[in-house]
Design a protein around this motif. Structure first.
Motif, PDB file in Angstrom:
ATOM      1  N   PHE A  70      54.009 -26.968  25.425  1.00  0.00           N
ATOM      2  CA  PHE A  70      54.977 -25.967  24.969  1.00  0.00           C
ATOM      3  C   PHE A  70      56.389 -26.285  25.448  1.00  0.00           C
ATOM      4  CE2 PHE A  70      57.344 -22.038  26.075  1.00  0.00           C
ATOM      5  CZ  PHE A  70      57.748 -21.710  24.785  1.00  0.00           C
ATOM      6  N   TYR A  81      49.445  -8.849  37.426  1.00  0.00           N
ATOM      7  CA  TYR A  81      50.701  -9.588  37.606  1.00  0.00           C
ATOM      8  C   TYR A  81      50.587 -10.574  38.778  1.00  0.00           C
ATOM      9  CZ  TYR A  81      55.729 -10.390  36.928  1.00  0.00           C
ATOM     10  OH  TYR A  81      56.961 -10.968  36.696  1.00  0.00           O
ATOM     11  N   ASN A  89      61.657 -11.364  32.354  1.00  0.00           N
ATOM     12  CA  ASN A  89      60.832 -10.992  33.512  1.00  0.00           C
ATOM     13  C   ASN A  89      59.561 -10.294  33.020  1.00  0.00           C
ATOM     14  OD1 ASN A  89      60.064 -10.588  36.172  1.00  0.00           O
ATOM     15  ND2 ASN A  89      61.958  -9.519  36.758  1.00  0.00           N
ATOM     16  N   CYS A 132      53.316 -11.242  31.440  1.00  0.00           N
ATOM     17  CA  CYS A 132      51.974 -11.000  31.982  1.00  0.00           C
ATOM     18  C   CYS A 132      50.943 -11.028  30.866  1.00  0.00           C
ATOM     19  CB  CYS A 132      51.942  -9.635  32.680  1.00  0.00           C
ATOM     20  SG  CYS A 132      50.365  -9.282  33.487  1.00  0.00           S
ATOM     21  N   ARG A 140      43.496 -15.152  29.752  1.00  0.00           N
ATOM     22  CA  ARG A 140      44.281 -16.287  30.250  1.00  0.00           C
ATOM     23  C   ARG A 140      43.865 -17.604  29.588  1.00  0.00           C
ATOM     24  NH1 ARG A 140      46.231 -14.679  35.580  1.00  0.00           N
ATOM     25  NH2 ARG A 140      47.099 -12.614  35.093  1.00  0.00           N
ATOM     26  N   ILE A 198      56.696 -15.928  24.690  1.00  0.00           N
ATOM     27  CA  ILE A 198      58.017 -16.508  24.996  1.00  0.00           C
ATOM     28  C   ILE A 198      58.782 -16.784  23.694  1.00  0.00           C
ATOM     29  CG2 ILE A 198      59.191 -18.511  25.995  1.00  0.00           C
ATOM     30  CD1 ILE A 198      56.778 -18.611  28.063  1.00  0.00           C
ATOM     31  N   VAL A 230      65.868 -12.154  21.132  1.00  0.00           N
ATOM     32  CA  VAL A 230      67.147 -12.379  21.828  1.00  0.00           C
ATOM     33  C   VAL A 230      68.129 -13.037  20.856  1.00  0.00           C
ATOM     34  CG1 VAL A 230      68.260 -13.661  23.713  1.00  0.00           C
ATOM     35  CG2 VAL A 230      66.115 -12.416  24.136  1.00  0.00           C
ATOM     36  N   LEU A 278      58.167 -25.560  36.314  1.00  0.00           N
ATOM     37  CA  LEU A 278      58.270 -25.817  34.873  1.00  0.00           C
ATOM     38  C   LEU A 278      59.465 -26.746  34.695  1.00  0.00           C
ATOM     39  CD1 LEU A 278      58.140 -22.021  33.937  1.00  0.00           C
ATOM     40  CD2 LEU A 278      56.238 -23.632  33.662  1.00  0.00           C
TER      41      LEU A 278
HETATM   42  S1  MYA Z   1      57.431 -15.238  35.997  1.00  0.00           S
HETATM   43  C1  MYA Z   1      55.974 -14.285  36.275  1.00  0.00           C
HETATM   44  C2  MYA Z   1      54.865 -14.763  35.398  1.00  0.00           C
HETATM   45  N1  MYA Z   1      53.701 -13.921  35.489  1.00  0.00           N
HETATM   46  C3  MYA Z   1      52.669 -14.137  36.296  1.00  0.00           C
HETATM   47  O1  MYA Z   1      52.634 -15.114  37.020  1.00  0.00           O
HETATM   48  C4  MYA Z   1      51.596 -13.077  36.279  1.00  0.00           C
HETATM   49  C5  MYA Z   1      50.201 -13.641  36.381  1.00  0.00           C
HETATM   50  N2  MYA Z   1      49.973 -14.669  35.370  1.00  0.00           N
HETATM   51  C6  MYA Z   1      49.873 -14.418  34.046  1.00  0.00           C
HETATM   52  O2  MYA Z   1      49.970 -13.304  33.562  1.00  0.00           O
HETATM   53  C7  MYA Z   1      49.637 -15.639  33.157  1.00  0.00           C
HETATM   54  O3  MYA Z   1      49.109 -16.689  33.942  1.00  0.00           O
HETATM   55  C8  MYA Z   1      50.931 -16.115  32.443  1.00  0.00           C
HETATM   56  C9  MYA Z   1      50.649 -17.407  31.682  1.00  0.00           C
HETATM   57  C10 MYA Z   1      51.373 -15.041  31.431  1.00  0.00           C
HETATM   58  C11 MYA Z   1      52.052 -16.384  33.436  1.00  0.00           C
HETATM   59  N3  MYA Z   1      56.782 -18.918  32.928  1.00  0.00           N
HETATM   60  O4  MYA Z   1      48.978 -18.506  27.748  1.00  0.00           O
HETATM   61  P1  MYA Z   1      48.772 -19.762  28.514  1.00  0.00           P
HETATM   62  C12 MYA Z   1      53.339 -21.885  30.555  1.00  0.00           C
HETATM   63  C13 MYA Z   1      56.918 -19.711  31.843  1.00  0.00           C
HETATM   64  O5  MYA Z   1      47.586 -20.561  28.132  1.00  0.00           O
HETATM   65  P2  MYA Z   1      48.294 -18.143  30.865  1.00  0.00           P
HETATM   66  C14 MYA Z   1      58.236 -14.406  34.701  1.00  0.00           C
HETATM   67  O6  MYA Z   1      57.890 -13.316  34.326  1.00  0.00           O
HETATM   68  C15 MYA Z   1      52.542 -23.077  30.984  1.00  0.00           C
HETATM   69  O7  MYA Z   1      53.384 -24.013  31.641  1.00  0.00           O
HETATM   70  N4  MYA Z   1      55.914 -20.438  31.320  1.00  0.00           N
HETATM   71  O8  MYA Z   1      48.755 -19.484  30.106  1.00  0.00           O
HETATM   72  C16 MYA Z   1      59.357 -15.151  33.997  1.00  0.00           C
HETATM   73  C17 MYA Z   1      51.988 -23.566  29.660  1.00  0.00           C
HETATM   74  O9  MYA Z   1      52.994 -24.260  28.923  1.00  0.00           O
HETATM   75  P3  MYA Z   1      52.995 -25.883  28.921  1.00  0.00           P
HETATM   76  C18 MYA Z   1      54.721 -20.356  31.929  1.00  0.00           C
HETATM   77  O10 MYA Z   1      48.037 -18.526  32.267  1.00  0.00           O
HETATM   78  C19 MYA Z   1      58.834 -15.680  32.692  1.00  0.00           C
HETATM   79  C20 MYA Z   1      51.713 -22.267  28.933  1.00  0.00           C
HETATM   80  O11 MYA Z   1      52.547 -21.265  29.549  1.00  0.00           O
HETATM   81  C21 MYA Z   1      54.515 -19.560  33.050  1.00  0.00           C
HETATM   82  O12 MYA Z   1      47.225 -17.449  30.122  1.00  0.00           O
HETATM   83  C22 MYA Z   1      59.785 -16.599  31.995  1.00  0.00           C
HETATM   84  C23 MYA Z   1      50.267 -21.837  29.066  1.00  0.00           C
HETATM   85  O13 MYA Z   1      50.098 -20.644  28.359  1.00  0.00           O
HETATM   86  C24 MYA Z   1      55.608 -18.827  33.557  1.00  0.00           C
HETATM   87  N5  MYA Z   1      55.503 -18.035  34.625  1.00  0.00           N
HETATM   88  O14 MYA Z   1      49.590 -17.222  30.810  1.00  0.00           O
HETATM   89  C25 MYA Z   1      59.244 -17.074  30.652  1.00  0.00           C
HETATM   90  N6  MYA Z   1      53.228 -19.671  33.424  1.00  0.00           N
HETATM   91  O15 MYA Z   1      51.724 -26.300  28.280  1.00  0.00           O
HETATM   92  C26 MYA Z   1      60.139 -18.107  29.990  1.00  0.00           C
HETATM   93  C27 MYA Z   1      52.658 -20.520  32.557  1.00  0.00           C
HETATM   94  O16 MYA Z   1      54.215 -26.295  28.160  1.00  0.00           O
HETATM   95  C28 MYA Z   1      61.356 -17.471  29.378  1.00  0.00           C
HETATM   96  N7  MYA Z   1      53.552 -20.940  31.653  1.00  0.00           N
HETATM   97  O17 MYA Z   1      53.064 -26.283  30.364  1.00  0.00           O
HETATM   98  C29 MYA Z   1      62.188 -18.491  28.638  1.00  0.00           C
HETATM   99  C30 MYA Z   1      63.444 -17.880  28.008  1.00  0.00           C
HETATM  100  C31 MYA Z   1      63.108 -17.072  26.758  1.00  0.00           C
HETATM  101  C32 MYA Z   1      64.323 -16.338  26.178  1.00  0.00           C
HETATM  102  C33 MYA Z   1      65.374 -17.290  25.569  1.00  0.00           C
HETATM  103  C34 MYA Z   1      66.534 -16.557  24.903  1.00  0.00           C
HETATM  104  C35 MYA Z   1      67.543 -17.417  24.381  1.00  0.00           C
END
Ligand code: MYA
Ligand code: JJ1
Length: 388
Positions: free
Chosen positions: A4, A70, A136, A139, A145, A154, A161, A177
């Motif tokens: 991703f 979380y 932020n 979750c 997961r 995202i 946005v 990341l």
């Molecule tokens: S950071 C807090 C994040 N939340 C937690 O840690 C809570 C507990 N964990 C979970 O709920 C899940 O494990 C989460 C991942 C939801 C984190 N930020 O769906 P998947 C990538 C960004 O199979 P899951 C906060 O809230 C991962 O590298 N990406 O994984 C700020 C992989 O991608 P790739 C993350 O474990 C968030 C992909 O996701 C994160 O089921 C900022 C796997 O997806 C993470 N913390 O779900 C978000 N963790 O293959 C970005 C994993 O490429 C915002 N991944 O490595 C970007 C800006 C957007 C706006 C832009 C506007 C212009």
């Protein structure tokens, strides 16, 4: 490696060596007419839900999703337990967009199973004040997961946005990341050492007894600095001036106006606390400190269910030495029954952490910008931004 993140306009690990790439936006905005008009598809059993955080029932559902799913520490002993009042505060700053409070529900049960949010902010990077989204509370329910739902969340928040003609974002994560602008460490100052040891948050040091440890962390009953008092509404203009002048020193920092200061820094019980020093002679506001309240659930402990933690927020010293100001912050946090006072090594925090008996934690916090390059990154001490 990052199926991703490799597709996104963020600093890629492979570009790290390329010094020719300039600071600033990685890709240009596209015309709003080219922004995808409809939500990204979800797996068939789920649907998008734009959240109304004024709805107490919805807020309770969000609280519960996060309280159970979380962020945890690396040994799964503690989990962040943001309160409903805190979530409302964090997600409804001046000019917030309801469309950026994005839930995913199971179609059948209507249960909230995932969430991501953004709030608008002006963030300065070097000389450039940029409209950004602060992302932020990403979750996904533990049972869902590793199904690649996070990239869908995202992409969807990014789309919403973009619809507001905003093309950059700031976010933090405990995981690495592509690519952090800086990596900070958490530091912890024990206020209630016996409880911290009982729940496994800290350990008795070598050659230490419990009574020596309690004595080590003892604090005075009341703040020491003359003129130290809680911030009030009438202080907003003075605090804004202090804070703007201070944040100008850092490479990356928020650009706060009075409305932002009123929202983010005016005290709210068990959400955010702010104190200042008003000179007893001149009545000038010379110093300011603040912390927010983020308890953690204690997982699997027979005696305790929560840890009450204060997190250092924005602090400014012009007259009272920073160390003395933060010692008063520790004293009021102790008075208010917090168990621990946490701080990152951002801004000038290094200058008081060791002296005030903070110890390094086992957690790191990586800071990121989306679609904005800062060549070679910055040091934690060059960062003037604290996200919740
Ligand atoms: S950071 C807090 C994040 N939340 C937690 O840690 C809570 C507990 N964990 C979970 O709920 C899940 O494990 C989460 C991942 C939801 C984190 N930020 O769906 P998947 C990538 C960004 O199979 P899951 C906060 O809230 C991962 O590298 N990406 O994984 C700020 C992989 O991608 P790739 C993350 O474990 C968030 C992909 O996701 C994160 O089921 C900022 C796997 O997806 C993470 N913390 O779900 C978000 N963790 O293959 C970005 C994993 O490429 C915002 N991944 O490595 C970007 C800006 C957007 C706006 C832009 C506007 C212009
Ligand atoms: O709280 C954290 N660590 C604690 C507890 C460790 C328990 C075992 N893993 C810790 N305690 C030591 C304290 C001690 C007190 C006396 C002096 C010496 C030190 O280290 C850590 C931070 O250190 N917290 C986490 O790991 C939680 C996740 C952090 C990543 C956050 C991602 C945020 C999401 C963005 O929005």
């Amino acid at each position: 490696r990052h199926k991703f993140w490799e597709t996104q306009p963020v600093g890629q690990f492979r570009d790290a060596a390329d010094t020719s790439l300039p600071d600033g936006p990685i890709e240009l905005p596209t015309p709003l007419s080219e922004v995808r008009a409809d939500p990204y598809p979800l797996p068939a059993a789920f649907e998008w839900l734009t959240c109304d955080l004024d709805d107490d029932a919805l807020l309770a559902d969000l609280y519960s999703l996060l309280a159970h799913n979380y962020v945890e520490d690396d040994e799964n002993m503690f989990r962040f337990n943001y309160s409903p009042a805190f979530l409302r505060w964090a997600l409804k700053p001046p000019s917030f967009f309801r469309a950026w409070h994005i839930g995913v529900r199971a179609k059948e049960s209507k249960k909230l199973v995932a969430f991501i949010s953004g709030v608008p902010a002006r963030i300065r990077a070097r000389d450039d004040v940029v409209r950004m989204a602060e992302i932020n509370f990403l979750c996904v329910h533990k049972k869902l997961r590793s199904k690649r739902l996070a990239p869908v969340l995202i992409r969807e928040v990014t789309r919403r946005v973009h619809q507001e003609n905003i093309w950059q974002a700031a976010y933090t994560a405990g995981v690495v990341l592509p690519t952090p602008i800086t990596t900070c460490r958490y530091w912890h100052r024990s206020l209630n050492p016996k409880k911290l040891i009982d729940v496994g948050f800290s350990r008795l040091g070598p050659r230490m007894t419990m009574s020596r440890t309690v004595r080590l962390y003892k604090l005075p009953d009341a703040p020491l600095t003359p003129g130290f008092r809680r911030m009030e509404l009438r202080d907003v203009a003075a605090v804004t001036r202090l804070l703007r002048a201070y944040l100008a020193k850092f490479v990356v920092a928020p650009d706060f106006d009075e409305l932002d200061v009123e929202h983010w820094l005016l005290p709210q019980e068990d959400v955010v606390d702010s104190y200042l020093v008003e000179s007893p002679e001149t009545h000038e506001v010379t110093d300011f400190c603040s912390f927010y309240t983020l308890p953690s659930s204690v997982l699997n402990n027979a005696n305790y269910v929560t840890l009450k933690a204060a997190y250092s927020y924005y602090n400014v010293s012009t007259k009272t030495p920073l160390q003395q100001l933060m010692n008063d912050a520790l004293i009021v946090a102790k008075q208010k029954n917090y168990d621990v006072f946490n701080a990152l090594d951002v801004m000038e925090n290094e200058s008081f952490l060791k002296e005030l008996k903070f110890g390094p934690g086992d957690g790191q916090l990586h800071y990121y910008l989306y679609n904005y390059r800062i060549r070679n990154g910055i040091k934690p001490s060059e960062l003037g931004l604290v996200l919740l």
